[in-house]
Design a protein around this motif. Structure first.
Motif, PDB file in Angstrom:
ATOM      1  N   TYR A  40       0.870  -1.183   0.000  1.00  0.00           N
ATOM      2  CA  TYR A  40       0.000   0.000   0.000  1.00  0.00           C
ATOM      3  C   TYR A  40       0.910   1.237   0.000  1.00  0.00           C
ATOM      4  O   TYR A  40       1.578   1.527   0.991  1.00  0.00           O
ATOM      5  CB  TYR A  40      -0.897  -0.054   1.224  1.00  0.00           C
ATOM      6  N   THR A  41       0.918   1.966  -1.104  1.00  0.00           N
ATOM      7  CA  THR A  41       1.954   2.971  -1.340  1.00  0.00           C
ATOM      8  C   THR A  41       1.528   4.418  -1.089  1.00  0.00           C
ATOM      9  O   THR A  41       2.261   5.339  -1.452  1.00  0.00           O
ATOM     10  CB  THR A  41       2.486   2.843  -2.779  1.00  0.00           C
ATOM     11  N   GLU A  42       0.392   4.648  -0.468  1.00  0.00           N
ATOM     12  CA  GLU A  42      -0.047   6.029  -0.253  1.00  0.00           C
ATOM     13  C   GLU A  42       0.964   6.821   0.580  1.00  0.00           C
ATOM     14  O   GLU A  42       1.278   7.977   0.267  1.00  0.00           O
ATOM     15  CB  GLU A  42      -1.408   6.069   0.438  1.00  0.00           C
ATOM     16  N   ALA A  43       1.479   6.230   1.652  1.00  0.00           N
ATOM     17  CA  ALA A  43       2.419   6.956   2.513  1.00  0.00           C
ATOM     18  C   ALA A  43       3.676   7.340   1.744  1.00  0.00           C
ATOM     19  O   ALA A  43       4.181   8.470   1.865  1.00  0.00           O
ATOM     20  CB  ALA A  43       2.776   6.110   3.733  1.00  0.00           C
ATOM     21  N   PHE A  44       4.194   6.407   0.958  1.00  0.00           N
ATOM     22  CA  PHE A  44       5.371   6.722   0.133  1.00  0.00           C
ATOM     23  C   PHE A  44       5.081   7.889  -0.795  1.00  0.00           C
ATOM     24  O   PHE A  44       5.856   8.854  -0.878  1.00  0.00           O
ATOM     25  CB  PHE A  44       5.797   5.506  -0.686  1.00  0.00           C
ATOM     26  N   ALA A  45       3.965   7.806  -1.520  1.00  0.00           N
ATOM     27  CA  ALA A  45       3.640   8.841  -2.508  1.00  0.00           C
ATOM     28  C   ALA A  45       3.495  10.206  -1.853  1.00  0.00           C
ATOM     29  O   ALA A  45       3.968  11.220  -2.379  1.00  0.00           O
ATOM     30  CB  ALA A  45       2.365   8.460  -3.254  1.00  0.00           C
ATOM     31  N   HIS A  46       2.843  10.244  -0.698  1.00  0.00           N
ATOM     32  CA  HIS A  46       2.630  11.508   0.000  1.00  0.00           C
ATOM     33  C   HIS A  46       3.965  12.143   0.408  1.00  0.00           C
ATOM     34  O   HIS A  46       4.224  13.324   0.121  1.00  0.00           O
ATOM     35  CB  HIS A  46       1.765  11.285   1.235  1.00  0.00           C
ATOM     36  N   HIS A  47       4.813  11.369   1.061  1.00  0.00           N
ATOM     37  CA  HIS A  47       6.075  11.923   1.556  1.00  0.00           C
ATOM     38  C   HIS A  47       7.066  12.199   0.429  1.00  0.00           C
ATOM     39  O   HIS A  47       7.818  13.189   0.488  1.00  0.00           O
ATOM     40  CB  HIS A  47       6.680  10.977   2.591  1.00  0.00           C
ATOM     41  N   TYR A  48       7.051  11.363  -0.588  1.00  0.00           N
ATOM     42  CA  TYR A  48       7.926  11.607  -1.739  1.00  0.00           C
ATOM     43  C   TYR A  48       7.554  12.927  -2.409  1.00  0.00           C
ATOM     44  O   TYR A  48       8.418  13.691  -2.840  1.00  0.00           O
ATOM     45  CB  TYR A  48       7.817  10.453  -2.729  1.00  0.00           C
ATOM     46  N   GLY A  49       6.260  13.199  -2.477  1.00  0.00           N
ATOM     47  CA  GLY A  49       5.792  14.446  -3.061  1.00  0.00           C
ATOM     48  C   GLY A  49       6.228  15.668  -2.272  1.00  0.00           C
ATOM     49  O   GLY A  49       6.311  16.777  -2.818  1.00  0.00           O
ATOM     50  N   LEU A  50       6.525  15.468  -0.989  1.00  0.00           N
ATOM     51  CA  LEU A  50       7.012  16.558  -0.132  1.00  0.00           C
ATOM     52  C   LEU A  50       8.531  16.669  -0.162  1.00  0.00           C
ATOM     53  O   LEU A  50       9.116  17.501   0.538  1.00  0.00           O
ATOM     54  CB  LEU A  50       6.544  16.328   1.313  1.00  0.00           C
ATOM     55  N   GLY A  51       9.166  15.806  -0.959  1.00  0.00           N
ATOM     56  CA  GLY A  51      10.615  15.850  -1.082  1.00  0.00           C
ATOM     57  C   GLY A  51      11.371  14.896  -0.180  1.00  0.00           C
ATOM     58  O   GLY A  51      12.599  14.941  -0.108  1.00  0.00           O
ATOM     59  N   ASN A  52      10.657  13.987   0.499  1.00  0.00           N
ATOM     60  CA  ASN A  52      11.291  13.043   1.412  1.00  0.00           C
ATOM     61  C   ASN A  52      11.499  11.701   0.725  1.00  0.00           C
ATOM     62  O   ASN A  52      10.635  10.823   0.767  1.00  0.00           O
ATOM     63  CB  ASN A  52      10.435  12.870   2.665  1.00  0.00           C
ATOM     64  N   SER A  53      12.657  11.534   0.118  1.00  0.00           N
ATOM     65  CA  SER A  53      12.931  10.287  -0.590  1.00  0.00           C
ATOM     66  C   SER A  53      13.174   9.121   0.357  1.00  0.00           C
ATOM     67  O   SER A  53      13.117   7.954  -0.057  1.00  0.00           O
ATOM     68  CB  SER A  53      14.147  10.459  -1.508  1.00  0.00           C
ATOM     69  N   GLN A  54      13.420   9.416   1.647  1.00  0.00           N
ATOM     70  CA  GLN A  54      13.630   8.341   2.616  1.00  0.00           C
ATOM     71  C   GLN A  54      12.343   7.570   2.903  1.00  0.00           C
ATOM     72  O   GLN A  54      12.379   6.516   3.553  1.00  0.00           O
ATOM     73  CB  GLN A  54      14.196   8.914   3.912  1.00  0.00           C
ATOM     74  N   ALA A  55      11.219   8.088   2.418  1.00  0.00           N
ATOM     75  CA  ALA A  55       9.949   7.385   2.616  1.00  0.00           C
ATOM     76  C   ALA A  55       9.946   6.017   1.942  1.00  0.00           C
ATOM     77  O   ALA A  55       9.098   5.168   2.246  1.00  0.00           O
ATOM     78  CB  ALA A  55       8.794   8.232   2.078  1.00  0.00           C
ATOM     79  N   ILE A  56      10.903   5.795   1.058  1.00  0.00           N
ATOM     80  CA  ILE A  56      10.971   4.511   0.356  1.00  0.00           C
ATOM     81  C   ILE A  56      11.554   3.410   1.234  1.00  0.00           C
ATOM     82  O   ILE A  56      11.334   2.225   0.979  1.00  0.00           O
ATOM     83  CB  ILE A  56      11.816   4.645  -0.933  1.00  0.00           C
TER      84      ILE A  56
END
Length: 237
Positions: A153-169
């Motif tokens: 479920y990738t919603e959290a990744f997509a949200h934080h990546y969109g804010l510039g947080n690549s560590q969300a991966i």
């Protein structure tokens, strides 16, 4: 190459808003396959507010790639899946009034229930996948149910990546590595888009399939369906 399965729920939403048959979901499914998509995903819900149960039957003869049906395994859903025998069934713990999928299964709490459902589908030749949050204990729990795959479920990744947080991966990568070690196939979906899909794929080892609907349809309003599908396929190589 990671396979692209196009979720066509939004096409049904648009159709239903006018009460007719335009756009036609069957024709759209034919078209996305012709444009290169390697699968078609639908997620019928009990209130049939977008994809209807009849759509699932109408699509069966025209989906010649992978046919993935998502949903909560209530009796009506299970009956339909067992009759249609799609390529894959993805189990999602939706509540009846959920606007969209918003959580993965607690594979520990519902182990016995999921195991029973999965055994029923697998005995009928249907590949199974469980929608899960990127938590290691949930991946371990999924493996104990006998499922073939998980869908991250990738919603959290997509949200934080969109804010510039690549560590969300990071939790996704770690969960993917664990899933691979446990013999689970890996799918992913929810809020993946042209903006984040290449980065996600590059960091998820052995990513087999992504299911993308909302972003793909939205992007297609600007770029065209065929061009958007080709763009995803290029990024998934």
């Amino acid at each position: 190459m990671t396979k692209l399965s196009v979720n066509i729920n939004k096409i049904a939403t648009l159709r239903n808003s006018r009460g007719g048959d335009l756009p036609n979901v069957v024709q759209f499914a034919k078209d996305v396959q012709e444009f290169g998509a390697q699968g078609v995903t639908i997620h019928p819900r009990p209130d049939e507010r977008h994809i209807r149960y009849q759509d699932a039957y109408d699509l069966k003869p025209v989906v010649y790639t992978e046919y993935n049906i998502e949903g909560n395994p209530i009796p009506k859903f299970m009956e339909m899946v067992l009759e249609l025998k799609p390529t894959q069934v993805t189990l999602v713990p939706d509540s009846i009034d959920a606007l969209t999928s918003n959580a993965g299964w607690d594979t520990i709490k519902y182990k016995d229930f999921l195991s029973e459902v999965i055994q029923e589908f697998k005995s009928n030749g249907i590949r199974t996948s469980i929608f899960v949050d990127p938590e290691k204990q949930q991946i371990e729990g999924a493996a104990k149910t006998g499922t073939d795959r998980i869908e991250l479920y990738t919603e959290a990744f997509a949200h934080h990546y969109g804010l510039g947080n690549s560590q969300a991966i990071v939790p996704y990568t770690e969960c993917a590595e664990l899933a691979n070690s446990l013999g689970l196939g890996i799918n992913a979906g929810h809020d993946l888009s042209l903006e984040n899909i290449a980065f996600f794929k590059a960091n998820i080892p052995e990513l087999l399939e992504v299911s993308i609907g909302h972003a793909l349809i939205s992007e297609s309003l600007y770029l065209g369906v065929e061009q958007v599908i080709k763009s995803y396929l290029q990024k998934l190589k």
